[in-house]
Design a protein around this motif. Structure first.
Motif, PDB file in Angstrom:
ATOM      1  N   TYR A 170      -0.010  -7.486   1.549  1.00 20.65           N
ATOM      2  CA  TYR A 170      -1.142  -7.841   1.364  1.00 20.65           C
ATOM      3  C   TYR A 170      -1.026  -9.571   0.699  1.00 20.65           C
ATOM      4  CZ  TYR A 170      -2.227  -3.005   0.474  1.00 20.65           C
ATOM      5  OH  TYR A 170      -2.974  -1.496   0.212  1.00 20.65           O
TER       6      TYR A 170
ATOM      7  N   VAL B  37      -5.991  -5.534  -3.855  1.00 21.40           N
ATOM      8  CA  VAL B  37      -5.067  -5.003  -2.807  1.00 21.40           C
ATOM      9  C   VAL B  37      -4.211  -3.628  -3.115  1.00 21.40           C
ATOM     10  CG1 VAL B  37      -4.124  -7.290  -2.334  1.00 21.40           C
ATOM     11  CG2 VAL B  37      -3.028  -6.830  -4.247  1.00 21.40           C
ATOM     12  N   CYS B  38      -4.422  -3.076  -4.632  1.00 19.02           N
ATOM     13  CA  CYS B  38      -4.257  -1.688  -5.245  1.00 19.02           C
ATOM     14  C   CYS B  38      -2.805  -1.951  -5.465  1.00 19.02           C
ATOM     15  CB  CYS B  38      -4.624  -0.431  -4.465  1.00 19.02           C
ATOM     16  SG  CYS B  38      -4.037   1.000  -5.299  1.00 19.02           S
ATOM     17  N   ALA B  39      -1.635  -1.547  -4.685  1.00 18.30           N
ATOM     18  CA  ALA B  39      -0.216  -1.845  -4.393  1.00 18.30           C
ATOM     19  C   ALA B  39       0.978  -1.711  -5.320  1.00 18.30           C
ATOM     20  CB  ALA B  39      -0.410  -3.108  -3.601  1.00 18.30           C
ATOM     21  N   GLU B  40       0.216  -0.966  -6.186  1.00 16.50           N
ATOM     22  CA  GLU B  40       0.983  -0.764  -7.571  1.00 16.50           C
ATOM     23  C   GLU B  40       0.988  -2.107  -7.862  1.00 16.50           C
ATOM     24  OE1 GLU B  40      -0.320   1.919  -5.843  1.00 16.50           O
ATOM     25  OE2 GLU B  40       1.614   1.483  -4.820  1.00 16.50           O
TER      26      GLU B  40
ATOM     27  N   ASN C 169     -10.479  -2.776   0.630  1.00 16.94           N
ATOM     28  CA  ASN C 169      -8.650  -2.315   0.894  1.00 16.94           C
ATOM     29  C   ASN C 169      -8.893  -0.933   0.362  1.00 16.94           C
ATOM     30  OD1 ASN C 169      -5.603  -2.067   0.728  1.00 16.94           O
ATOM     31  ND2 ASN C 169      -6.068  -0.805  -0.916  1.00 16.94           N
ATOM     32  N   GLU C 170      -9.461  -0.071   0.959  1.00 16.75           N
ATOM     33  CA  GLU C 170      -9.831   1.600   0.243  1.00 16.75           C
ATOM     34  C   GLU C 170     -11.116   1.816  -0.363  1.00 16.75           C
ATOM     35  OE1 GLU C 170      -6.446   3.688  -1.005  1.00 16.75           O
ATOM     36  OE2 GLU C 170      -5.642   4.838   0.426  1.00 16.75           O
TER      37      GLU C 170
ATOM     38  N   ASN D 261      -5.244   5.794   6.224  1.00 19.49           N
ATOM     39  CA  ASN D 261      -4.388   5.389   5.303  1.00 19.49           C
ATOM     40  C   ASN D 261      -3.860   6.842   4.634  1.00 19.49           C
ATOM     41  OD1 ASN D 261      -4.271   2.892   5.219  1.00 19.49           O
ATOM     42  ND2 ASN D 261      -5.062   2.637   3.191  1.00 19.49           N
TER      43      ASN D 261
ATOM     44  N   GLU E 268      -1.764   2.704   6.643  1.00 21.37           N
ATOM     45  CA  GLU E 268      -0.432   3.181   5.801  1.00 21.37           C
ATOM     46  C   GLU E 268      -0.101   4.753   5.516  1.00 21.37           C
ATOM     47  OE1 GLU E 268      -1.702   2.478   1.401  1.00 21.37           O
ATOM     48  OE2 GLU E 268      -2.813   0.570   2.266  1.00 21.37           O
TER      49      GLU E 268
ATOM     50  N   TRP F 234       3.208   6.011   4.980  1.00 23.53           N
ATOM     51  CA  TRP F 234       3.581   6.157   3.279  1.00 23.53           C
ATOM     52  C   TRP F 234       4.989   6.521   3.749  1.00 23.53           C
ATOM     53  CZ3 TRP F 234      -1.276   8.754   1.132  1.00 23.53           C
ATOM     54  CH2 TRP F 234      -1.608   7.716   0.502  1.00 23.53           C
TER      55      TRP F 234
ATOM     56  N   TRP G 231       7.644   7.154  -1.393  1.00 23.47           N
ATOM     57  CA  TRP G 231       6.284   7.003  -2.737  1.00 23.47           C
ATOM     58  C   TRP G 231       7.195   6.061  -3.693  1.00 23.47           C
ATOM     59  CZ3 TRP G 231       1.657   7.080  -1.617  1.00 23.47           C
ATOM     60  CH2 TRP G 231       1.136   7.580  -2.841  1.00 23.47           C
ATOM     61  N   PHE G 232       5.890   5.641  -4.562  1.00 24.77           N
ATOM     62  CA  PHE G 232       6.348   4.799  -5.389  1.00 24.77           C
ATOM     63  C   PHE G 232       6.874   5.619  -6.942  1.00 24.77           C
ATOM     64  CE2 PHE G 232       2.059   5.325  -5.488  1.00 24.77           C
ATOM     65  CZ  PHE G 232       1.700   5.641  -7.394  1.00 24.77           C
TER      66      PHE G 232
ATOM     67  N   TYR H 250       3.625   1.671   5.018  1.00 23.22           N
ATOM     68  CA  TYR H 250       4.125   1.435   4.012  1.00 23.22           C
ATOM     69  C   TYR H 250       4.022   2.366   3.501  1.00 23.22           C
ATOM     70  CZ  TYR H 250       1.491  -0.584   0.383  1.00 23.22           C
ATOM     71  OH  TYR H 250       1.578  -0.946  -1.591  1.00 23.22           O
TER      72      TYR H 250
ATOM     73  N   TYR I 258      10.693  -1.354  -6.336  1.00 23.16           N
ATOM     74  CA  TYR I 258       9.295  -0.608  -5.016  1.00 23.16           C
ATOM     75  C   TYR I 258       9.904  -0.475  -4.050  1.00 23.16           C
ATOM     76  CZ  TYR I 258       4.886  -0.413  -3.676  1.00 23.16           C
ATOM     77  OH  TYR I 258       3.508   0.094  -3.083  1.00 23.16           O
TER      78      TYR I 258
ATOM     79  N   TYR J 212      10.314   2.726  -2.501  1.00 22.13           N
ATOM     80  CA  TYR J 212       9.575   3.318  -2.060  1.00 22.13           C
ATOM     81  C   TYR J 212      10.552   4.520  -1.046  1.00 22.13           C
ATOM     82  CZ  TYR J 212       4.126   3.913  -0.993  1.00 22.13           C
ATOM     83  OH  TYR J 212       3.375   4.441  -0.781  1.00 22.13           O
TER      84      TYR J 212
HETATM   85  C1  GAL Z   1      -2.700   3.439  -1.246  1.00 25.44           C
HETATM   86  C2  GAL Z   1      -3.044   1.739  -1.107  1.00 25.44           C
HETATM   87  C3  GAL Z   1      -1.503   0.734  -1.377  1.00 25.44           C
HETATM   88  C4  GAL Z   1      -0.773   1.839  -2.215  1.00 25.44           C
HETATM   89  C5  GAL Z   1      -0.593   3.193  -1.680  1.00 25.44           C
HETATM   90  C6  GAL Z   1      -0.025   3.835  -2.670  1.00 25.44           C
HETATM   91  O1  GAL Z   1      -3.627   4.043  -1.284  1.00 25.44           O
HETATM   92  O2  GAL Z   1      -3.722   1.308  -0.780  1.00 25.44           O
HETATM   93  O3  GAL Z   1      -2.316  -0.487  -1.551  1.00 25.44           O
HETATM   94  O4  GAL Z   1      -1.162   1.348  -3.716  1.00 25.44           O
HETATM   95  O5  GAL Z   1      -1.855   3.652  -2.478  1.00 25.44           O
HETATM   96  O6  GAL Z   1       1.183   3.317  -2.716  1.00 25.44           O
END
Ligand code: GAL
Length: 747
Positions: free
Chosen positions: A76, A119-122, A182-183, A232, A252, A254, A257-258, A291, A312, A314
């Motif tokens: 991002y 970007v969302c992205a936490e 983004n989304e 995603n 994405e 995943w 997770w965060f 991601y 982070y 993940y």
């Molecule tokens: C997605 C979002 C990412 C991130 C992810 C969770 O929905 O596009 O930026 O937030 O969720 O880690």
């Protein structure tokens, strides 16, 4: 009518110019795949967010991505890091985007640039600068002129910068695609017409920038042509792009997770991750992006609201510190090798699908030129199976896929791990620091440097997010006739706050601390308070833990003490303090003095030895330490502390909240069966995060200044410095051997 005609003509010109430019471009697409220089490609990508590590770590991370079999690095672009105040740009250090992209290029990788700028992205405020919220008349992510002007300005700035550095693929650079928004799909669905208009505008605006490479919009079913809509999630095999001539892309995947403060550590078993990817590819998927591939660290105050932790990590293939997280990294590397062996068949044919037995599925790709690749699946989450294919039998564990790049030899099965596994260790280096302390004072309403206002104000309105801390100060007069003075039945103070944490002081003494939780950042303090005859000072320290990064119109969500604030149990009954006189003090005294910096920290008298404050709320600590020898990554074990922030040589390594204990379900985890973010958790009933990464490049060999601010009260004498090492061992023979110890490049 005339208006409509002009719009149509404009639309035609845009489409025509897109067709013309795609004819010139070296990157295009069809229903099968991305086409680079005339060749269809299966592209394997991984997210590495440049500000979540340091420029000194980038070459190593990118190299490990390359060795792990990636073709593309995704990132991002973080607007609030690049434009902290309007028109004042920062592209230095961790925000040196051009350098990051050039390093990927040098390593022979392509780049997917997700510009957003949402970007969302936490990430704090989803990437938006906080000043943007205060532009007159602004509403984020909708058909709103001030927002669109600002968004276009930033997107243009980034595209121009990339162009001038010749970073797009047709210019000879590595960027093969970019993302706008983004989304946005779910938001558009919810808000309707203005959302649709905004989508159309964003698409046209992006395409007009003429980057020469395709644009994507993730999780956005209505993405207008020529923009590709992508998927995603944890699984995306069933996804179909909105037009039959677009490739099937998964932006994405995943990998885990965060972590949130208060939550356990999420893990995603690699068998399930590999299974999900193989399912996607056998179903015609041709681009996927992990991601995260390296999650890294939310340094400083970059973590978003809703209690996102500083780590982070993940559970990504490269751990927070950049070391290989095995067997995830290696098992995916082997998967990538197997997929690449199938590439000629995958990009030039559609699969023939058969179902030879219960829960069995076979996908065969056969190209005209004679290449053949087969994917054999067992969807049963309990039983292994014997699958007959082309006169041979194949053993498939539960929930697994075997890959046969020549339609005969099984080179890979998603549940048969041959990669090494790893055990990370945090090795004690030093826990004997000579600490000094400085007591933060509790301010009162009439202190000189406060802002006096009537009533309660929203926190971010006052702080503009320059700090996590805002003092709300008021006073109450207690008459000698108050009944509670005789009965001893103390009155009750009730404070309602929109979040995220609160400390309540009466006449300078801490009466209580409350904080919101993962699901709800709001909080209420209710407690008996010892008031005395005359004037009593009420000092409320409201603490924000990052601004929200998502949700409908998250820019309007509040933080801080919005009331009511009430005193119950007086002669008059309940006294409402909400509408009275309040004073505000932005930030802590220690912040104003710059105690976290090298120069500021020597501007006050610190105490030490027997005068060292311990277990005292609102206390600053400082010490110095030497860098541990070698180049293993370094961290602090903060488990003896409660909540606050930590700085090394003036740089914030992030918020620390070791006192927030993880609640959740940490039972057994079976890789087989549908994965969710709460399925495989670790670390319940322990601090959600106790180790805090100090990047090696922030350290001098000797005399590094370490400053800790502690809100709750803790014991600094138990803070320890550790070095992280990882022991790699073969999965087939259990003996621990030091097979491979990666070294961080710190040049
Ligand atoms: C997605 C979002 C990412 C991130 C992810 C969770 O929905 O596009 O930026 O937030 O969720 O880690």
């Amino acid at each position: 009518m005339g208006r409509m005609l002009r719009t149509d003509v404009f639309a035609m010109i845009v489409v025509l110019s897109m067709v013309l430019s795609s004819a010139r471009a070296k990157v295009s697409y069809d229903d099968k795949a991305f086409i680079i220089n005339g060749k269809r490609r299966i592209l394997i990508s991984g997210s590495i967010h440049y500000p979540r590590s340091t420029p000194e770590m980038w070459p190593y991370l990118i190299q490990k991505a390359k060795e792990g079999g990636l073709d593309v690095v995704e990132t991002y672009v973080f607007w609030n890091g690049h434009e902290p105040s309007p028109g004042k740009y920062n592209f230095q250090g961790r925000f040196d985007l051009v350098k990051f992209i050039k390093l990927a290029h040098q390593a022979g990788l392509y780049v997917l640039l997700r510009i957003g700028p949402y970007v969302c992205a936490e990430w704090n405020f989803g990437g938006f600068p906080v000043w943007l919220k205060y532009e007159p008349g602004i509403e984020f992510r909708t058909n709103n002129e001030p927002f669109k002007v600002a968004m276009e300005g930033f997107v243009k700035k980034i595209v121009e910068m990339m162009k001038s550095e010749r970073l797009f693929q047709p210019q000879g650079g590595p960027i093969i695609m970019s993302q706008i928004e983004n989304e946005y799909g779910p938001v558009e669905w919810e808000i309707g017409a203005p959302g649709k208009a905004y989508t159309a505008w964003a698409a046209k605006m992006a395409v007009r920038l003429n980057t020469g490479v395709p644009w994507i919009m993730c999780k956005h079913e209505t993405a207008p042509d020529p923009i590709i809509d992508t998927c995603n999630g944890y699984y995306c095999e069933g996804f179909r792009p909105n037009k039959p001539y677009k490739p099937k892309m998964w932006t994405e995947v995943w990998t885990g997770w965060f972590t949130q403060f208060g939550g356990p550590l999420p893990n995603r078993p690699v068998e399930d991750l590999a299974f999900a990817v193989a399912r996607f590819v056998q179903n015609n998927g041709s681009f996927f992006n992990y991601y995260m591939y390296h999650g890294g660290t939310n340094f400083g105050r970059t973590a978003a609201g809703r209690f996102i932790a500083t780590s982070y990590d993940y559970d990504a293939p490269l751990d927070e510190y950049g070391l290989l997280n095995e067997p995830k990294w290696g098992h995916l590397k082997n998967l990538h090798k197997a997929i690449k062996q199938c590439e000629p068949a995958l990009v030039s044919s559609y699969p023939t699908v058969t179902w030879p037995g219960r829960n069995q599925e076979v996908h065969v790709f056969k190209s005209k030129s004679g290449s053949c690749a087969a994917f054999l699946s067992n969807f049963d989450s309990t039983y292994s199976t014997k699958l007959s294919f082309a006169n041979k039998q194949y053993d498939l564990p539960p929930w697994s896929i075997s890959i046969l790049p020549d339609c005969e030899t099984e080179v890979y099965n998603t549940a048969k791990i041959t990669a090494n596994s790893s055990t990370a260790r945090m090795n004690l280096v030093n826990n004997k620091f000579l600490w000094q302390s400085f007591n933060e004072e509790t301010p009162f309403i009439n202190d000189g440097d406060t802002l006096a206002m009537q009533a309660l104000w929203e926190q971010v309105n006052v702080t503009r997010d320059s700090t996590d801390y805002l003092w709300y100060l008021t006073q109450v007069d207690i008459a000698s006739s108050e009944g509670f003075l005789k009965t001893g039945e103390w009155p009750e103070l009730v404070v309602m706050s929109a979040g995220h944490a609160l400390h309540v002081f009466i006449n300078g003494k801490l009466f209580g601390t409350v904080y919101g939780g993962l699901e709800n950042p709001k909080l209420t303090y209710t407690g008996k308070v010892n008031l005395t005859v005359g004037v009593n000072q009420i000092s409320l320290l409201s603490v924000a833990v990052g601004l929200p990064n998502g949700g409908l119109h998250f820019e309007t969500w509040n933080a801080g003490v919005l009331g009511p604030v009430m005193l119950r149990g007086l002669n008059e009954g309940t006294r409402d303090l909400s509408k009275g006189r309040w004073s505000y003090k932005v930030g802590l005294k220690g912040e104003t003095l710059g105690l976290n910096t090298i120069t500021g920290s020597s501007s006050v008298e610190w105490t030490q030895g027997s005068f060292l404050s311990q277990n005292r709320p609102l206390t600053w600590y400082k010490t110095t330490f030497d860098a541990p020898k070698g180049d293993d990554p370094v961290a602090l074990d903060m488990s003896s502390m409660g909540k606050g922030e930590v700085w090394v040589n003036g740089q914030s390594i992030g918020r620390q909240w070791s006192g927030y204990i993880a609640k959740g379900n940490c039972g057994e985890c079976n890789y087989a069966g549908i994965f969710t973010d709460t399925k495989c958790q670790k670390g319940c009933d322990q601090p959600s995060q106790k180790w805090y990464h100090i990047p090696r490049s922030w350290l001098n060999p000797k005399g590094n200044l370490l400053v800790v601010f502690e809100e709750w009260g803790g014991n600094p004498n138990k803070i320890s410095l550790v070095k992280r090492t990882v022991v790699y061992s073969s999965t087939h023979n259990a003996s621990l051997s030091n097979l491979f110890m990666p070294k961080m490049s710190i040049k």
